[in-house]
Design a protein around this motif. Sequence first.
Motif, PDB file in Angstrom:
ATOM      1  N   ILE A 457      49.742  29.466  43.042  1.00  0.00           N
ATOM      2  CA  ILE A 457      48.610  29.203  42.155  1.00  0.00           C
ATOM      3  C   ILE A 457      48.223  30.542  41.536  1.00  0.00           C
ATOM      4  CG2 ILE A 457      46.206  28.384  42.001  1.00  0.00           C
ATOM      5  CD1 ILE A 457      48.294  26.200  42.695  1.00  0.00           C
ATOM      6  N   ALA A 458      48.471  30.653  40.223  1.00  0.00           N
ATOM      7  CA  ALA A 458      48.184  31.900  39.516  1.00  0.00           C
ATOM      8  C   ALA A 458      46.749  31.875  38.991  1.00  0.00           C
ATOM      9  CB  ALA A 458      49.152  32.069  38.359  1.00  0.00           C
ATOM     10  N   VAL A 459      46.119  33.056  38.948  1.00  0.00           N
ATOM     11  CA  VAL A 459      44.734  33.159  38.474  1.00  0.00           C
ATOM     12  C   VAL A 459      44.655  34.244  37.403  1.00  0.00           C
ATOM     13  CG1 VAL A 459      42.327  33.574  39.161  1.00  0.00           C
ATOM     14  CG2 VAL A 459      43.909  32.491  40.781  1.00  0.00           C
ATOM     15  N   ALA A 460      43.979  33.920  36.304  1.00  0.00           N
ATOM     16  CA  ALA A 460      43.719  34.932  35.267  1.00  0.00           C
ATOM     17  C   ALA A 460      42.237  34.870  34.919  1.00  0.00           C
ATOM     18  CB  ALA A 460      44.562  34.643  34.038  1.00  0.00           C
ATOM     19  N   TYR A 461      41.628  36.063  34.731  1.00  0.00           N
ATOM     20  CA  TYR A 461      40.195  36.109  34.411  1.00  0.00           C
ATOM     21  C   TYR A 461      39.991  37.117  33.287  1.00  0.00           C
ATOM     22  CZ  TYR A 461      35.123  36.380  35.199  1.00  0.00           C
ATOM     23  OH  TYR A 461      33.762  36.332  35.054  1.00  0.00           O
ATOM     24  N   ASP A 462      39.303  36.674  32.266  1.00  0.00           N
ATOM     25  CA  ASP A 462      39.020  37.551  31.134  1.00  0.00           C
ATOM     26  C   ASP A 462      40.313  38.115  30.540  1.00  0.00           C
ATOM     27  OD1 ASP A 462      37.509  38.869  29.288  1.00  0.00           O
ATOM     28  OD2 ASP A 462      36.982  40.550  30.603  1.00  0.00           O
ATOM     29  N   GLN A 463      41.299  37.202  30.325  1.00  0.00           N
ATOM     30  CA  GLN A 463      42.596  37.553  29.702  1.00  0.00           C
ATOM     31  C   GLN A 463      43.463  38.472  30.559  1.00  0.00           C
ATOM     32  OE1 GLN A 463      43.490  36.167  26.487  1.00  0.00           O
ATOM     33  NE2 GLN A 463      41.702  34.952  27.060  1.00  0.00           N
ATOM     34  N   LYS A 464      43.095  38.709  31.817  1.00  0.00           N
ATOM     35  CA  LYS A 464      43.897  39.608  32.677  1.00  0.00           C
ATOM     36  C   LYS A 464      44.433  38.820  33.867  1.00  0.00           C
ATOM     37  CE  LYS A 464      40.990  43.665  31.708  1.00  0.00           C
ATOM     38  NZ  LYS A 464      39.748  42.965  31.326  1.00  0.00           N
ATOM     39  N   PHE A 465      45.662  39.139  34.270  1.00  0.00           N
ATOM     40  CA  PHE A 465      46.285  38.503  35.430  1.00  0.00           C
ATOM     41  C   PHE A 465      45.637  39.055  36.706  1.00  0.00           C
ATOM     42  CE2 PHE A 465      49.885  38.407  38.576  1.00  0.00           C
ATOM     43  CZ  PHE A 465      49.928  37.029  38.719  1.00  0.00           C
ATOM     44  N   VAL A 466      45.059  38.144  37.497  1.00  0.00           N
ATOM     45  CA  VAL A 466      44.365  38.568  38.725  1.00  0.00           C
ATOM     46  C   VAL A 466      45.336  38.626  39.900  1.00  0.00           C
ATOM     47  CG1 VAL A 466      42.593  37.879  40.399  1.00  0.00           C
ATOM     48  CG2 VAL A 466      42.161  37.616  37.952  1.00  0.00           C
ATOM     49  N   GLY A 467      46.243  37.627  39.966  1.00  0.00           N
ATOM     50  CA  GLY A 467      47.176  37.544  41.097  1.00  0.00           C
ATOM     51  C   GLY A 467      47.469  36.084  41.403  1.00  0.00           C
ATOM     52  N   TYR A 468      47.883  35.818  42.643  1.00  0.00           N
ATOM     53  CA  TYR A 468      48.258  34.442  42.974  1.00  0.00           C
ATOM     54  C   TYR A 468      47.962  34.134  44.443  1.00  0.00           C
ATOM     55  CZ  TYR A 468      52.363  36.772  44.931  1.00  0.00           C
ATOM     56  OH  TYR A 468      53.180  37.586  45.671  1.00  0.00           O
ATOM     57  N   LEU A 469      47.873  32.824  44.716  1.00  0.00           N
ATOM     58  CA  LEU A 469      47.741  32.344  46.095  1.00  0.00           C
ATOM     59  C   LEU A 469      49.042  31.610  46.422  1.00  0.00           C
ATOM     60  CD1 LEU A 469      44.776  31.651  44.564  1.00  0.00           C
ATOM     61  CD2 LEU A 469      44.208  30.956  46.853  1.00  0.00           C
ATOM     62  N   THR A 470      49.579  31.772  47.624  1.00  0.00           N
ATOM     63  CA  THR A 470      50.766  30.980  48.013  1.00  0.00           C
ATOM     64  C   THR A 470      50.283  29.804  48.857  1.00  0.00           C
ATOM     65  OG1 THR A 470      51.175  32.268  49.999  1.00  0.00           O
ATOM     66  CG2 THR A 470      52.308  32.989  48.022  1.00  0.00           C
ATOM     67  N   ILE A 471      50.831  28.657  48.527  1.00  0.00           N
ATOM     68  CA  ILE A 471      50.422  27.426  49.210  1.00  0.00           C
ATOM     69  C   ILE A 471      51.665  26.696  49.693  1.00  0.00           C
ATOM     70  CG2 ILE A 471      49.403  25.142  48.792  1.00  0.00           C
ATOM     71  CD1 ILE A 471      47.327  26.479  47.092  1.00  0.00           C
ATOM     72  N   ALA A 472      51.649  26.244  50.941  1.00  0.00           N
ATOM     73  CA  ALA A 472      52.823  25.559  51.496  1.00  0.00           C
ATOM     74  C   ALA A 472      52.465  24.131  51.885  1.00  0.00           C
ATOM     75  CB  ALA A 472      53.341  26.315  52.702  1.00  0.00           C
ATOM     76  N   ASP A 473      53.485  23.284  51.800  1.00  0.00           N
ATOM     77  CA  ASP A 473      53.340  21.860  52.121  1.00  0.00           C
ATOM     78  C   ASP A 473      54.499  21.509  53.057  1.00  0.00           C
ATOM     79  OD1 ASP A 473      52.811  19.184  52.047  1.00  0.00           O
ATOM     80  OD2 ASP A 473      53.563  18.846  50.022  1.00  0.00           O
ATOM     81  N   SER A 474      54.267  20.709  54.093  1.00  0.00           N
ATOM     82  CA  SER A 474      55.359  20.407  55.035  1.00  0.00           C
ATOM     83  C   SER A 474      56.026  19.073  54.698  1.00  0.00           C
ATOM     84  CB  SER A 474      54.834  20.393  56.471  1.00  0.00           C
ATOM     85  OG  SER A 474      53.724  19.538  56.554  1.00  0.00           O
TER      86      SER A 474
END
Length: 650
Positions: A457-474
């Motif tokens: 899940i990528a996040v951008a705030y105020d036109q800038k790349f903030v980073g990402y969260l990794t999410i897993a599903d079994s």
Amino acid sequence: MEECCSTKPGKEHDHHHKGHDHDHSHDMGDQSTLKMFLPAIISLVLLLTGIALDYYIKPDWFTGWVRLIWYLTAYIPVGWPVLKEAYESIRNGDVFSEFFLMGIATVGAFSIGEYPEGVAVMLFYSVGEVFQAMAVTRAKTNIKSLLDQRPDEVTVLREGKPMTVKAEKVIIGEIIQLKSGEKLGLDGELLSETASFNTSALTGESKPDTKTKGESVLAGMINLNTVSQVKVTKAYQDSKLSKILEMVQNATAQKAPTELFIRKFAKIYTPIVVFLAIGITFLPYFFIDGYLFRDWLYRALVFLVISCPCALVISIPLGYFGGIGAGSRNGILFKGSNFLDILANVQNVVMDKTGTMTEGVFKVQEVNFMKEFNKDEILKLVNAVESKSSHPVATAIHEYVGEVDHSVPLENIEELAGYGLKTTVKGKELLVGNFKLMDKFDIRYNFKPENMVYTLIAVAYDQKFVGYLTIADSIKADAQLTVNTLKSLKVNTIMLSGDKTSVVKHVADTLGIEKAYGDLLPEDKVNKVKEIKSKNQTVAFVGDGVNDAPVVALSDVGIAMGGLGSDATIETADVVIQDDRPGKIPMAINIGKQTKKIVWQNIILAFAVKAVVLALGAGGLATMWEAVFADVGVALLAILNAVRIQRMKF
């Protein structure tokens, strides 16, 4: 013509079934069965007495009018209802009904003095009718057994005091008190900390299901432990169980092609048979020396009895009833018998990934944000925007971050299908979604998402790349077995998902699915299914039925996973799997295959026996007794064969 299968006795039995007092209902059922057989019993006693007087005792008085009146008295209890049905059919424009065939055959037998045979034919026909009515009622009862899953009364807390009230009178927001062993009458939200429920009535799953405070609980679930409290969220008639019942009861209206063909066939076949019988009676006069009208009329009557299409008209719908019933007993709801036919020959099962082959329960594994951003502050914003989405990812983020801060000033929230969410916070744009969303809004990032096997899940705030969260599903416990079973059934498996390709490929490789495509938007899924269908191949699509509505509509049969989770699923899918187990997909295909097999066995049996006895009848070698076997006997054999599907283990 199908009415033969649901004459008055069946309807009467149905009415009794709706009673919730089981012992009382059972007694009434017994009375109903006796009532159904009573005319046949009276006729049989009189017929056997008549035969004894005719061939063994031979009193002088048992001749002429006395003999005729005796056999007429034996004929009336079983013959009168059929003659009445024939008259009603003619009035409604259906001259060549099977009631008409049996009427001509038996009245004709009386006209040439074959009284015992006339009574016997009608007696056996009536007994066959009763067995048919019972078999259909049983199949319907099997399907409608869900009706008994709704208690009529519930205990409601009013001003702190428990009161017993009718379930349909309970208002949304009221609190139900559920004792141990009691069945829940309405859908609601659990107020107690935890409670264990038996959900087998809804899902066919015998394992207890433990629910925690705030989770949804459904009508038909049985409370297994201590007293629990449930807040009602839906009116009685709007509960999931009511919707499912409505759907199952309407299922029989959707006819399979075989059923529709047999109906049309019977409408053409019966008049042909009547005209052939007239031909058998009169044409030999022109070609045969020593023509005896009585002999040829008898042959024509035998021909009429044999050719009655009852075995086909009744056993085929009964076979499909059985298939629908077997499905509902295993937590699989077919919206029509035509879908049993499609599944029996399905070549491709196209499946969604999340919630179908994987648990759909996501957990945040790690958070990778750039150092210049305040991690907690950004997560608070992400949690607030995700709280507006129903996607499983939103739940994972909520569980990881905690309570949603509703003071966050979100404006212009927009959900972009296949991408993610876009909103404005204090005039600054916030984007939360996949990396395609970043590309769409020209957000630059120095990272290769395709190398990761987790959902990102990528996040951008105020036109800038903030980073990402990794999410897993079994992956679901029975997903592997499902794919193996589908392969053994020679069905191709294809996985389509909006999730990133590396994750989809990873799941597909683990399960042994040959073809898998990720990073798909809803319209891409539609194109993939169109591509398969362009090769003249049948497609079953398995998904959650909500986001995938266009693909479900396009596929030959849409299968919804987790029908208990979404009202929209129940509306859009053709087949609903009530628990989330993918193992039910091959089971549904097997039920379709077995139903088709039984239906065709019945068609072949009916035609083969009738053809042999018809030839014998036309040649004068078959009597009315053989004719009775060819009609009633074959119908009963076909019914017993059709009922078999309800006993099968899948």
